[in-house]
Design a protein around this motif. Structure first.
Motif, short mmCIF file in Angstrom:
data_model
loop_
_atom_site.label_atom_id
_atom_site.label_comp_id
_atom_site.label_asym_id
_atom_site.label_seq_id
_atom_site.Cartn_x
_atom_site.Cartn_y
_atom_site.Cartn_z
N GLU A 124 0.66 -1.17 -0.08
CA GLU A 124 -0.18 0.02 -0.02
C GLU A 124 0.80 1.27 0.04
N ASP A 125 2.20 1.18 0.65
CA ASP A 125 3.08 2.15 0.43
C ASP A 125 3.53 2.63 -0.44
N ASP A 126 3.59 2.03 -1.84
CA ASP A 126 4.10 2.13 -3.03
C ASP A 126 3.59 3.45 -3.79
N ASP A 127 4.41 4.33 -4.34
CA ASP A 127 4.15 5.38 -4.69
C ASP A 127 3.80 5.41 -6.19
N LEU A 128 3.35 6.49 -6.80
CA LEU A 128 2.87 6.49 -7.78
C LEU A 128 3.82 5.94 -9.11
N ALA A 129 4.79 6.58 -8.79
CA ALA A 129 5.98 6.46 -9.96
C ALA A 129 6.44 4.67 -10.20
N SER A 130 6.68 4.34 -8.40
CA SER A 130 6.84 2.82 -8.57
C SER A 130 5.76 2.20 -9.28
N ARG A 131 4.37 2.45 -9.12
CA ARG A 131 3.30 1.65 -9.68
C ARG A 131 3.03 1.81 -11.13
N LEU A 132 3.77 3.12 -11.66
CA LEU A 132 3.57 3.10 -13.03
C LEU A 132 4.76 2.29 -13.60
N ARG A 133 5.91 2.39 -13.14
CA ARG A 133 7.06 1.49 -13.64
C ARG A 133 6.58 0.04 -13.61
N ARG A 134 6.02 -0.24 -12.76
CA ARG A 134 5.58 -1.77 -12.53
C ARG A 134 4.51 -1.98 -13.61
N VAL A 135 3.48 -1.31 -13.98
CA VAL A 135 2.77 -1.47 -15.12
C VAL A 135 3.04 -1.34 -16.34
N LEU A 136 4.20 -0.53 -16.54
CA LEU A 136 4.63 -0.24 -18.01
C LEU A 136 5.99 -1.19 -18.11
#
Length: 136
Positions: A124-136
């Motif tokens: 839950e603590d992942d930031d937006l940039a990390s989440r976007l990197r994982r998705v992309l």
């Protein structure tokens, strides 16, 4: 002859002073006139420098006004970028799930398992940039 010379000298003094000013005062008057001329020259020089300084101040004011305008423009762009980033973040949090994305099979397996390519679990603590990197 001495009396004649004295009379002539007196006549010259009267002609120079109109009979109202003593000869000794003439040197003081010449000194005052010289000082007045020097002061007038200095006043003209100061006036010229003041005019130059006023022009320089106006130029600086124009430059500062230009900088302020650029700063306002940059601030508007930064605000727009921030609003866009916030909108993207909102869409990402409310956006499509992994099933909605067209990912290759290997990435889909990692995504379904909740693991990214670096094999770290999503928290839950992942930031937006990390989440976007994982998705992309």
């Amino acid at each position: 002859m001495a009396d004649d010379l004295t009379e002539r000298l007196d006549a010259v003094e009267r002609a120079l002073t109109d009979g109202e000013t003593a000869v000794d005062d003439l040197s003081d008057a010449a000194d005052v006139e010289r000082r007045l001329t020097e002061l007038e020259t200095r006043a003209e020089t100061v006036d010229e420098r003041l005019t130059e300084l006023e022009a320089a101040v106006q130029a600086v004011r124009g430059y500062v006004g230009g900088v302020r305008a650029v700063n306002r423009d940059v601030e508007r762009r930064a605000d727009a970028a921030l609003a866009t980033a916030e909108a993207v973040a909102e869409q990402v949090s409310d956006g499509p799930t992994v099933d909605d994305l067209d990912l290759p099979a290997a990435e889909t397996r990692h995504a379904d398992a909740g693991v990214d390519d670096d094999s770290t679990e999503r928290t839950e603590d992942d930031d937006l940039a990390s989440r976007l990197r994982r998705v992309l």
